[in-house]
Write a protein that holds these residues in place. Structure first.
Motif, mmCIF file in Angstrom:
data_model
loop_
_atom_site.group_PDB
_atom_site.id
_atom_site.type_symbol
_atom_site.label_atom_id
_atom_site.label_comp_id
_atom_site.label_asym_id
_atom_site.label_seq_id
_atom_site.Cartn_x
_atom_site.Cartn_y
_atom_site.Cartn_z
ATOM 1 N N UNK A 1 0.842 -1.193 0.000
ATOM 2 C CA UNK A 1 0.000 0.000 0.000
ATOM 3 C C UNK A 1 0.874 1.237 0.000
ATOM 4 N N UNK A 2 0.478 2.267 -0.778
ATOM 5 C CA UNK A 2 1.150 3.568 -0.769
ATOM 6 C C UNK A 2 0.094 4.662 -0.650
ATOM 7 N N UNK B 1 -6.629 3.835 7.957
ATOM 8 C CA UNK B 1 -6.041 2.509 7.750
ATOM 9 C C UNK B 1 -7.103 1.401 7.706
ATOM 10 N N UNK B 2 -8.377 1.780 7.573
ATOM 11 C CA UNK B 2 -9.428 0.767 7.647
ATOM 12 C C UNK B 2 -9.367 -0.236 6.491
ATOM 13 N N UNK B 3 -8.800 0.168 5.364
ATOM 14 C CA UNK B 3 -8.733 -0.748 4.228
ATOM 15 C C UNK B 3 -7.513 -1.682 4.301
ATOM 16 N N UNK C 1 -5.434 2.609 -3.159
ATOM 17 C CA UNK C 1 -6.822 2.350 -2.795
ATOM 18 C C UNK C 1 -7.628 3.606 -3.150
ATOM 19 N N UNK C 2 -8.338 3.630 -4.307
ATOM 20 C CA UNK C 2 -8.973 4.855 -4.801
ATOM 21 C C UNK C 2 -9.999 5.441 -3.857
ATOM 22 N N UNK D 1 -4.744 -7.121 5.993
ATOM 23 C CA UNK D 1 -3.322 -7.489 6.068
ATOM 24 C C UNK D 1 -2.862 -7.808 7.496
ATOM 25 N N UNK D 2 -3.726 -7.500 8.494
ATOM 26 C CA UNK D 2 -3.506 -7.820 9.909
ATOM 27 C C UNK D 2 -2.405 -6.983 10.570
ATOM 28 N N UNK D 3 -1.200 -6.975 10.023
ATOM 29 C CA UNK D 3 -0.121 -6.207 10.648
ATOM 30 C C UNK D 3 0.807 -5.686 9.566
ATOM 31 N N UNK D 4 1.043 -4.358 9.603
ATOM 32 C CA UNK D 4 1.856 -3.708 8.577
ATOM 33 C C UNK D 4 2.883 -2.805 9.225
#
Length: 445
Positions: A103-104, A154-156, A118-119, A160-163
């Motif tokens: 994700x960026x 960060x809801x989307x 994520x648009x 990924x659980x942990x980033x």
């Protein structure tokens, strides 16, 4: 004091130190230390690997921000022009979103998300956190932290659980401060830590295991040595106990058969004189005989006192103490030649050891040899003190000396043990009918 109380209880119960038990305890302690070190090495290696992976993620984000993102920023992208955003998005997906980078986001100073893969986040505004504001304020810096997935922006990323989030400050076309944010899967970071642990742990643990295995033979040897020393100490203590018992019996026997008998006979003679009517000649003869017997009893008591409580060798010296021994032997009718010219200025410990040996040897001469002449010689030669006691008595067969010791003659054996502990030696030369010569040597420090 009852010396038998000093014997170790374990030996009294027949329970000597177990070499195998000592080795098992040593090995168990070594394994506990080995496992503890293994856990510590694993923790440190994983921490180092995780830190290295986090630093690598920051470097990737920094290079991406400066080399890929910043050159493609223009006014149309920042204004949200669909065509410009589409081209920028294609570049991000082709060049940036690879591997663990999933994700960026690109923020402006007002907390607005200018771009995201994520648009649904594009155009949304959220308050900037402290770390984000710091990275935005100091251009060129980077910060990282574990992503807080409970925050709205960060809801989307929840699937990924942990980033791991990395923030890098970049510049827009008009030098406008912007914030590039990259999200890495944290599993990749932990895998890097595990990889580091797997790379460094086996050789480290292998080396520790080899060290443990190498120490086991030394531990076995040390345990055997401890066991031998314990047996030797207990043997010496048992000798001391047996010698003490024998010494008590000897002193009691000498008092009973010697001084007590003499004084008893003298008491009977004086009572007879008191009850009878002796003339002057008989009275004078009885008084003279009583005085002679008293002198003999006093001499015997002095000899016993020397045996029980030796003279102060530190003050009077070995020569004086040996003279007392020689005088006691002469009172038994033995002619004694005493030579002590070379025994001056011996250390107290050495003098005490030589005197103790002389006591036992002279006692054996008086009790068993039947000698008429005895030489007692003490000297100091080449860093060693030497005592010689040579008698012309009946002697004995040297080959049966061990039998004599085992049958209760403990004195010389105890002296030999004491001398061996001090680095000295005792030599006995004898033959039937040719006398006995005992030599004692002790090193002088």
């Amino acid at each position: 004091m009852n010396l038998r109380r000093l014997l170790p209880r374990s030996r009294a119960k027949g329970e000597p130190i177990s070499t195998v038990g000592l080795l098992v305890r040593f090995t168990a302690a070594g394994l506990i230390v080995l496992l503890s070190l293994a856990a510590l090495i694993a923790f440190i290696a994983r921490q180092a690997g995780t830190a290295q992976a986090s630093e690598s993620a920051r470097q990737v984000a920094f290079v991406t921000a400066r080399g890929v993102v910043e050159p493609r920023l223009n006014g149309f992208v920042l204004a949200g022009e669909p065509a410009a955003l589409s081209g920028f998005d294609k570049a991000m997906r082709d060049l940036v979103l690879q591997g663990s980078l999933v994700r960026v986001k690109l923020w402006n100073a007002d907390g607005k998300i200018v771009y995201s893969d994520e648009p649904r986040l594009i155009g949304a505004t959220f308050p900037l956190g402290a770390a984000e504001a710091e990275a935005l304020r100091i251009q060129g810096s980077s910060e990282s932290e574990v992503s807080d997935l409970s925050r709205p922006e960060n809801r989307f990323e929840i699937p990924y659980r942990k980033l791991l989030e990395v923030y890098v400050g970049v510049h827009g076309p008009n030098n406008e401060p912007l914030l590039f944010e990259a999200y890495f899967q944290y599993q990749a970071v932990t895998q890097a830590g595990q990889t580091a642990w797997k790379r460094f742990a086996p050789p480290s643990l292998g080396a520790l295991l080899v060290l443990e295995l190498v120490q086991i033979p030394f531990a076995w040897s040390l345990a055997r040595r401890v066991q031998r020393q314990q047996r030797e100490r207990e043997r010496l203590l048992q000798h001391a106990v047996d010698a003490s018992d024998a010494e008590r019996r000897r002193i009691a026997g000498e008092l009973h058969d010697g001084v007590v008998q003499e004084l008893t006979g003298l008491n009977y003679a004086l009572d007879a004189m008191r009850l009878g009517s002796p003339d002057e000649g008989q009275r004078a003869e009885l008084i003279a005989d009583s005085a002679s017997r008293l002198r003999g009893s006093i001499g015997s008591l002095r000899s016993l006192l020397v045996d029980i409580y030796p003279p102060n060798l530190a003050e009077e010296g070995l020569a004086s103490a040996l003279a007392e021994l020689a005088a006691g032997l002469e009172r038994t009718g033995v002619e004694v030649q005493l030579e002590t010219d070379g025994a001056e200025h011996l250390p107290p410990a050495v003098a005490a050891l030589l005197f103790r040996a002389a006591q036992e040897i002279v006692r054996n001469v008086a009790s068993h040899s039947g000698a008429r002449e005895v030489l007692i010689k003490a000297e100091r030669l080449d860093g060693r003190a030497r005592l010689v006691v040579d008698d012309d008595g009946r002697g004995f067969d040297e080959t049966r000396l061990g039998e004599r010791n085992s049958s209760g003659h403990l004195g010389l054996r105890s002296i030999g043990d004491l001398l061996a502990q001090s680095g000295g030696m005792l030599t006995v030369r004898a033959a039937p009918g040719q006398g006995t010569r005992v030599e004692v040597e002790v090193p002088v420090a």
